[in-house]
Design a protein around this motif. Structure first.
Motif, PDB file in Angstrom:
ATOM      1  N   PHE A  48       1.219  -1.234   0.064  1.00 12.95           N
ATOM      2  CA  PHE A  48       0.450   0.017   0.177  1.00 12.95           C
ATOM      3  C   PHE A  48       0.560   1.274   0.026  1.00 12.95           C
ATOM      4  N   ARG A  51       0.068   4.319  -2.362  1.00 16.83           N
ATOM      5  CA  ARG A  51      -1.583   4.744  -1.498  1.00 16.83           C
ATOM      6  C   ARG A  51      -1.070   5.539  -0.569  1.00 16.83           C
ATOM      7  N   ARG A  52      -0.222   5.433   0.174  1.00 16.89           N
ATOM      8  CA  ARG A  52       0.184   6.264   1.744  1.00 16.89           C
ATOM      9  C   ARG A  52      -0.858   7.516   2.359  1.00 16.89           C
ATOM     10  N   LEU A  55      -4.560   7.053   2.130  1.00 20.04           N
ATOM     11  CA  LEU A  55      -5.058   6.088   3.157  1.00 20.04           C
ATOM     12  C   LEU A  55      -4.666   6.947   4.597  1.00 20.04           C
ATOM     13  N   ILE A 107      -2.997  -2.254   8.309  1.00 21.32           N
ATOM     14  CA  ILE A 107      -3.869  -2.109   7.321  1.00 21.32           C
ATOM     15  C   ILE A 107      -3.952  -4.060   6.762  1.00 21.32           C
ATOM     16  N   PHE A 110      -7.670  -4.617   2.319  1.00 25.57           N
ATOM     17  CA  PHE A 110      -8.645  -3.471   1.374  1.00 25.57           C
ATOM     18  C   PHE A 110      -8.334  -3.459   0.351  1.00 25.57           C
ATOM     19  N   GLU A 111      -8.914  -3.137  -0.305  1.00 29.81           N
ATOM     20  CA  GLU A 111      -9.560  -3.737  -1.589  1.00 29.81           C
ATOM     21  C   GLU A 111     -10.219  -2.973  -2.457  1.00 29.81           C
ATOM     22  N   TRP A 123     -12.236  -3.694   3.096  1.00 33.72           N
ATOM     23  CA  TRP A 123     -11.360  -3.147   3.921  1.00 33.72           C
ATOM     24  C   TRP A 123     -11.197  -3.913   5.668  1.00 33.72           C
TER      25      TRP A 123
END
Length: 201
Positions: A48, A51-52, A55, A107, A110-111, A123
């Motif tokens: 992830f 996408r930090r 998120l 996490i 998380f999709e 999630w």
């Protein structure tokens, strides 16, 4: 203010406006002395990392609304960049950042499915507040759920940022519609931090 931050602000304001309509959750008690300064830990699991920012968007403001001083993930990342520290070295992190506790987002799942708008999400998340003063884990909140956009969420590209959110066709009718991951995460952080006890002012 950039578009990502503006969208986050809109979702938070809408959430605040709507929270009086539903049940306000009972906070989960802290285990030990409340921290005064909390750093949002800037690390997320490897898959992830790209996408930090989205998120973690909205997490620091959600903590601040509970009365705590916060150090954002972006500031923490800059401060740690020159001489990285592991989150396990809690005392060193506390000294370097001047923080009493770390707030870590874990996490497990998380999709998302996206097109022009966010179509669906699943999630399974933990928010863990860990003392840097040797007091262990002070507080934990776990949430798993899903979101499915209704047809109106997928359509109107001219819908203004401050438009009233549509309700998702799910059992929890308090869940608004989301246009992207940033809006979803801002809402999730806001809802999670309602379970964090307020710091007496």
């Amino acid at each position: 203010m950039n578009t990502l931050a503006l969208r986050g602000l809109v979702v938070v304001l809408l959430g605040l406006a709507g929270c009086t309509l539903g049940r306000v959750p009972t906070p989960i008690p802290l285990r030990g002395e409340p921290p005064r300064v909390i750093v949002v830990w800037p690390a997320v699991p490897e898959p992830f990392l790209p996408r930090r920012d989205e998120l973690l968007l909205g997490l620091a403001p959600a903590v601040q609304r509970r009365g705590y001083h916060t150090i954002t993930a972006a500031v923490a990342a800059q401060m740690l960049d020159a001489a990285p520290l592991a989150s396990s070295d809690l005392a060193a992190v506390g000294m370097r950042l001047g923080a009493d506790a770390l707030l870590q987002l874990h996490i497990r799942r998380f999709e998302t499915e996206s097109g022009r708008w966010l179509r669906s999400a699943v999630w399974d998340l933990d928010w863990n507040l860990v003392s840097t003063r040797g007091l262990g884990t002070l507080w934990t909140f776990t949430h798993h759920g899903h979101f499915v956009a209704n047809d109106k969420d997928r359509g109107d590209p001219l819908r203004p940022l401050d438009a009233e959110p549509d309700l998702a066709p799910a059992a929890d009718r308090s869940q608004p519609g989301f246009r992207d991951v940033a809006e979803l995460m801002t809402w999730l952080h806001h809802e999670a931090m309602l379970h964090l006890p307020e710091l007496p002012r």
